[in-house]
Design a protein around this motif. Structure first.
Motif: not given
Length: 344
Positions: A21-32, A90-101, A104-108
């Motif tokens: 899901a690319n809800a934001d151009a700066l925030c990308t991701g993938k549901f594991p 538990m899980m963590t994600d480490v990102t350069a974009v505040p509010g980016c998950f 969770l598929g790149g939800v911001r």
């Protein structure tokens, strides 16, 4: 009902885990995908009676629980057998974009605070010997008690029964980007900035790479670097894999110091969890979920204790493309428990 809802959410994540899901151009991701993206060998070895290995698989472990044929608990009353395993909760994600998950598929989300606190990596162009880069990253922590939801092992009382949640996000923590303010949480870390203390970190890195880190050297995170300050700043950035694992370690250490994360291993954990202000680093193992799942085994293993050198696991994980500064991890926690039945 709560467990059924959690199971439905978990199943949805597993079925649609390959979607992005690319809800934001700066925030990308993938549901594991919890079937194919998780190194389930990490939960081993599974031991009974403290010594008898039911399932091993040559995975990393250390002796922690009591060596007895039978165990007892008083509240609630229970008779069982000492059981030991590693639980994915538990899980963590480490990102350069505040509010980016990213996981969770790149939800911001609109953070409201620290919206401009973007992660960054310094460019070291000095060319001087011994010079290093620095970095800053945002982190999100997820509670995902997958084994409990799936009912995959043992009885429920030995598993983390919390619901799926996001209990901590770095952009809402005022100490995450302030080294001095973070000292309030762990004031005992101040004496360990001298050369002797820093020199001891090498021994911790060697121990973690060979097996498990040294718990007495709590101010070090092995080959990841300095444990303190408990912020998003890394004064010795070597790679995104190293920084992301360091940030994941620091989040766990911060929550232990705050009293909100409890330990689950050893004799004290046979009948429940207990607080541990200074975190014993041996109780956690990480396996990468994103951007490339760490499912290819190296020397028969696809997860690592805290502090183990990431030089082999970070291959092909850092590219000059959107989303390749974001990393996600599954956290396996050592669990010693009295597995049995309660009367009535």
């Amino acid at each position: 009902m709560k467990k059924l809802i959690s199971a439905a959410l978990l199943l949805a994540g597993a079925l649609f885990g390959s979607g992005t899901a690319n809800a934001d151009a700066l925030c990308t991701g993938k549901f594991p995908n919890l079937i194919s993206d998780v190194c389930w060998s990490c939960m081993m070895p599974i031991k009974l009676f403290g010594t008898a290995t039911l399932l091993g698989g040559g995975q990393d472990d250390f002796d922690s629980g009591p060596v007895n044929p039978v165990c007892f608990c008083q509240n609630p009353p229970k008779v069982g057998i000492p059981t030991s395993f590693w639980e994915f909760d538990m899980m963590t994600d480490v990102t350069a974009v505040p509010g980016c998950f990213p996981l969770l598929g790149g939800v911001r989300v609109n953070t409201g605070v620290n919206a401009d606190a973007f992660g960054q990596i310094s460019d070291d162009q000095s060319g001087e010997i011994g010079s290093t880069r620095t970095s800053f990253m945002q982190v999100n922590l997820y509670i995902n008690p997958a084994l409990y939801v799936m009912g995959a092992i043992l009885d429920d009382s030995c598993l983390d029964q919390r619901g799926i949640d996001i209990p901590w996000v770095s952009f809402a923590d005022p100490t995450h980007n302030d080294d001095e303010l973070a000292g309030i949480i762990a004031p005992y870390a101040f004496p360990f900035g001298g050369m002797v203390a820093i020199g001891a970190m090498s021994a911790d890195a060697v121990a973690a790479t060979a097996g498990f880190p040294i718990p007495e050297i709590f101010w070090a995170a092995g080959a990841y670097g300095h444990m303190y300050p408990l912020t998003g700043n890394n004064e010795a950035h070597l790679s995104m894999e190293q920084t992301a694992r360091l940030q994941t370690t620091r989040v766990l250490a911060k929550l232990h110091a705050a009293g909100t994360q409890w330990s689950a291993f050893g004799s004290d954990a046979m009948c429940g969890y207990y607080p541990q202000i200074i975190m014993d680093k041996r109780q956690y193992k990480f396996t990468r979920l994103y951007p490339i799942p760490q499912t290819v085994k190296i020397a028969g293993k696809c997860c690592d204790p805290i502090g183990r050198s990431p030089i082999l696991t970070q291959t092909n994980t850092e590219l000059p493309m959107p989303g390749w500064r974001d990393f996600g991890y599954a956290i396996f926690r050592k669990r010693d428990c009295c597995s049995g039945a309660s009367p009535g």
